[in-house]
Scaffold this active site. Structure first.
Site, PDB file in Angstrom:
ATOM      1  N   ARG A  89       6.056  10.935  10.165  1.00  0.00           N
ATOM      2  CA  ARG A  89       7.086  10.239  10.518  1.00  0.00           C
ATOM      3  C   ARG A  89       8.256  10.329   9.579  1.00  0.00           C
ATOM      4  O   ARG A  89       8.021   9.978   8.255  1.00  0.00           O
ATOM      5  CB  ARG A  89       6.548   8.521  10.522  1.00  0.00           C
ATOM      6  CG  ARG A  89       5.600   8.307  11.844  1.00  0.00           C
ATOM      7  CD  ARG A  89       5.233   6.941  11.613  1.00  0.00           C
ATOM      8  NE  ARG A  89       4.182   6.731  10.383  1.00  0.00           N
ATOM      9  CZ  ARG A  89       3.912   5.522  10.274  1.00  0.00           C
ATOM     10  NH1 ARG A  89       4.281   4.244  10.785  1.00  0.00           N
ATOM     11  NH2 ARG A  89       3.116   5.326   8.921  1.00  0.00           N
ATOM     12  N   LEU A 126      11.265   8.871 -10.346  1.00  0.00           N
ATOM     13  CA  LEU A 126      12.723   9.348 -10.687  1.00  0.00           C
ATOM     14  C   LEU A 126      12.689  10.859 -10.601  1.00  0.00           C
ATOM     15  O   LEU A 126      13.463  11.617 -11.413  1.00  0.00           O
ATOM     16  CB  LEU A 126      13.263   8.895 -12.032  1.00  0.00           C
ATOM     17  CG  LEU A 126      14.467   8.779 -12.481  1.00  0.00           C
ATOM     18  CD1 LEU A 126      15.367   7.859 -11.663  1.00  0.00           C
ATOM     19  CD2 LEU A 126      14.721   8.269 -14.128  1.00  0.00           C
ATOM     20  N   CYS A 172       7.751   3.629   6.050  1.00  0.00           N
ATOM     21  CA  CYS A 172       8.164   2.514   5.339  1.00  0.00           C
ATOM     22  C   CYS A 172       9.593   2.466   4.802  1.00  0.00           C
ATOM     23  O   CYS A 172      10.374   1.694   5.129  1.00  0.00           O
ATOM     24  CB  CYS A 172       7.097   2.111   4.548  1.00  0.00           C
ATOM     25  SG  CYS A 172       5.268   1.809   5.094  1.00  0.00           S
ATOM     26  N   LEU A 203       0.748  -1.153   0.032  1.00  0.00           N
ATOM     27  CA  LEU A 203      -0.108  -0.021   0.029  1.00  0.00           C
ATOM     28  C   LEU A 203       0.772   1.288  -0.109  1.00  0.00           C
ATOM     29  O   LEU A 203       1.850   1.345   0.693  1.00  0.00           O
ATOM     30  CB  LEU A 203      -0.980  -0.171   1.245  1.00  0.00           C
ATOM     31  CG  LEU A 203      -1.792  -1.146   1.451  1.00  0.00           C
ATOM     32  CD1 LEU A 203      -2.667  -0.889   2.708  1.00  0.00           C
ATOM     33  CD2 LEU A 203      -2.751  -1.681   0.328  1.00  0.00           C
ATOM     34  N   ARG A 204       0.456   2.518  -0.707  1.00  0.00           N
ATOM     35  CA  ARG A 204       0.839   3.518  -0.680  1.00  0.00           C
ATOM     36  C   ARG A 204      -0.019   4.469   0.314  1.00  0.00           C
ATOM     37  O   ARG A 204      -1.221   4.600  -0.125  1.00  0.00           O
ATOM     38  CB  ARG A 204       1.190   4.232  -1.843  1.00  0.00           C
ATOM     39  CG  ARG A 204       2.185   3.317  -2.626  1.00  0.00           C
ATOM     40  CD  ARG A 204       2.029   3.714  -4.284  1.00  0.00           C
ATOM     41  NE  ARG A 204       0.794   3.393  -4.907  1.00  0.00           N
ATOM     42  CZ  ARG A 204       0.253   3.571  -5.917  1.00  0.00           C
ATOM     43  NH1 ARG A 204       1.251   4.419  -7.074  1.00  0.00           N
ATOM     44  NH2 ARG A 204      -0.767   3.411  -6.521  1.00  0.00           N
ATOM     45  N   GLU A 205       0.484   5.383   1.120  1.00  0.00           N
ATOM     46  CA  GLU A 205      -0.417   6.204   1.772  1.00  0.00           C
ATOM     47  C   GLU A 205      -0.700   7.337   0.870  1.00  0.00           C
ATOM     48  O   GLU A 205       0.087   7.794  -0.049  1.00  0.00           O
ATOM     49  CB  GLU A 205       0.532   6.974   2.850  1.00  0.00           C
ATOM     50  CG  GLU A 205       0.910   6.008   4.135  1.00  0.00           C
ATOM     51  CD  GLU A 205       1.420   6.695   5.276  1.00  0.00           C
ATOM     52  OE1 GLU A 205       1.274   7.761   5.568  1.00  0.00           O
ATOM     53  OE2 GLU A 205       2.197   5.926   6.078  1.00  0.00           O
TER      54      GLU A 205
END
Length: 446
Positions: free
Chosen positions: A334, A254, A264, A154-156
């Site tokens: 974070r 990139l 993460c 998952l990507r926040e």
């Protein structure tokens, strides 16, 4: 009959996984030891920012398909498949802290009295699944209790979509029964053509660590190129664009700038490096350490650039910091490069005022020594320099001419290189970015 599912741990991963499984038609019980979090989720409120998740949780809590509890006994009695989504934060030595995950297994295992499948989704060092499987054997006398590993990707900011429509599924299993159970849980995604990699648990653990470490390396590589561009007066944006056309490289992630952060990538990179050290893989550990070093150095490079724009002295200069979250569409600070850069500017004597569309409250709690503003205008009022730190869409829609009326100096440092320079330049702003030639260098070339 569909299996009943529990999700142990209701952070970003666990809450999203629980809600999307309810959306797919399963009965789901979320378990967490945080009573306040369970109370909020039981009322249909998500205690963090993730687009679309509030609506999903509220809807399925209302129908009863999704419930939350603090009771391991209730979870053990309810679930046929138990997903372990317990955080594995970074310990002081860079390794993953596994005590919460191990503790959850030790609480749940003695209560299991029938054949069930435990499925790890937490990101862990290779070998963790084997250790937990042995603990399961020791803690429960039932031979039908099994462990598998199913890492999350998952990507926040896009976690709901990533759960409902993943680009791949990885099943780290030790038996056909575990494979069949996971195929049932993910039957909708598999029917839609999502590829599934079926392998052993150790390989599944390594897939997740490798994916995040490779992504971190790609980001740090273009920032290493950015450093060279600054030394020779080249434009890293043009270099990145040209590299992105190479199908062997690709343009995704990139983009040069302030680097990666969050809960993460930095953690997983350091965990992977620590494991390389444990295995005596010195060259691998060195490579991963340099990736981390380059990433963190981007923050200091930004401070150096802002200092240069302030005539070589930051003390007393007013800096507007646009962004605190580590990425847009999140309130997560974070290991945020944005917040770290703001703090570094503050340490050098700058008067830093931070604005973020969603992470204002979390940034205030994390860094009370900084000033915080509820609006962009308030953050920029009388600023000598405006620094763009998180690539929120809101900042791309700002009116540079209107903002020019409230600042003291029309200097914009775009640390994310995502703002369209034309309207800013037309409004009289001086634009600077990491890895891009300054106005003087461009004039010299002409």
């Amino acid at each position: 009959m569909s299996p009943r599912i529990t999700v142990v741990g209701t952070g970003y991963v666990g809450t999203t996984h629980a809600a999307t499984l309810a959306e797919l038609g399963f009965r789901v019980l979320g378990l967490d030891i945080d009573e306040d979090r369970v109370a909020a989720l039981s009322a249909g409120r998500v205690p963090f920012v993730e687009p679309g998740l509030d609506e999903l949780v509220a809807r399925h809590v209302a129908t009863g398909a999704l419930r939350f509890t603090t009771s391991y006994r209730e979870a053990a009695a309810f679930g046929d498949v138990h997903f372990l989504c317990v955080p594995t934060p970074e310990a002081a030595d860079g390794r993953a802290e596994l005590k919460p995950l191990v503790g959850a297994v030790e609480e749940l295992a003695p209560l299991l009295t029938r054949p069930v499948l435990l499925v790890g989704k937490s990101t862990v060092p290779v070998g963790t699944a084997a250790d937990l499987a042995k603990r399961l054997t020791d803690l429960t006398g039932h031979p039908g209790v099994e462990l598998a590993w199913n890492p999350e990707f998952l990507r926040e900011g896009t976690a709901v979509a990533d759960s409902l429509r993943p680009d791949r599924l990885v099943f780290g299993v030790s038996s056909p029964a575990a494979t069949a159970a996971l195929r049932e849980v993910y039957r909708v995604q598999l029917a839609a053509g999502v590829p599934a990699v079926v392998t052993d648990p150790a390989t599944a653990e390594l897939v997740k660590l490798s994916a995040n470490t490779f992504l971190a390396t790609k980001i740090s590589f273009i920032n290493a190129v950015s450093e060279v561009c600054e030394a020779v007066g080249a434009d890293v944006g043009a270099v990145a664009a040209a590299l992105g056309h190479d199908p062997r490289i690709g343009g995704a992630h990139l983009r040069p700038g302030l680097g990666f952060g969050g809960g993460c990538l930095p953690k997983d990179l350091r965990s992977f490096r620590a494991q390389a050290v444990d295995f005596g893989l010195t060259d691998t550990a060195t490579l991963l350490g340099v990736v981390d070093l380059i990433n963190n150095r981007a923050r200091q490079r930004l401070v150096d650039l802002v200092r240069a724009e302030c005539g070589g002295e930051l003390r007393g200069r007013r800096v507007a910091a646009l962004g605190a979250a580590f990425k847009p569409d999140s309130d997560d600070v974070r290991d945020s490069p944005a917040l770290a850069a703001a703090v570094a500017l503050h340490r050098e004597g700058a008067v830093v005022t931070v604005h973020d569309p969603a992470a204002g409250p979390t940034a205030r709690r994390a860094e009370p020594r900084l000033r915080h503003a509820d609006t962009v205008v308030d953050a920029c009022r009388d600023a000598d320099v405006v620094v763009h730190l998180t690539e929120w869409r809101d900042y791309g829609e700002l009116d540079p001419a209107a903002l020019a009326e409230v600042v003291r100096g029309r200097v914009l440092v775009d640390a994310r290189t995502t703002l369209d320079p034309a309207p800013w330049q037309e409004a009289g702003w001086r634009l600077r970015a990491l890895g891009r030639p300054g106005p003087e260098q461009r004039e010299g070339e002409s």
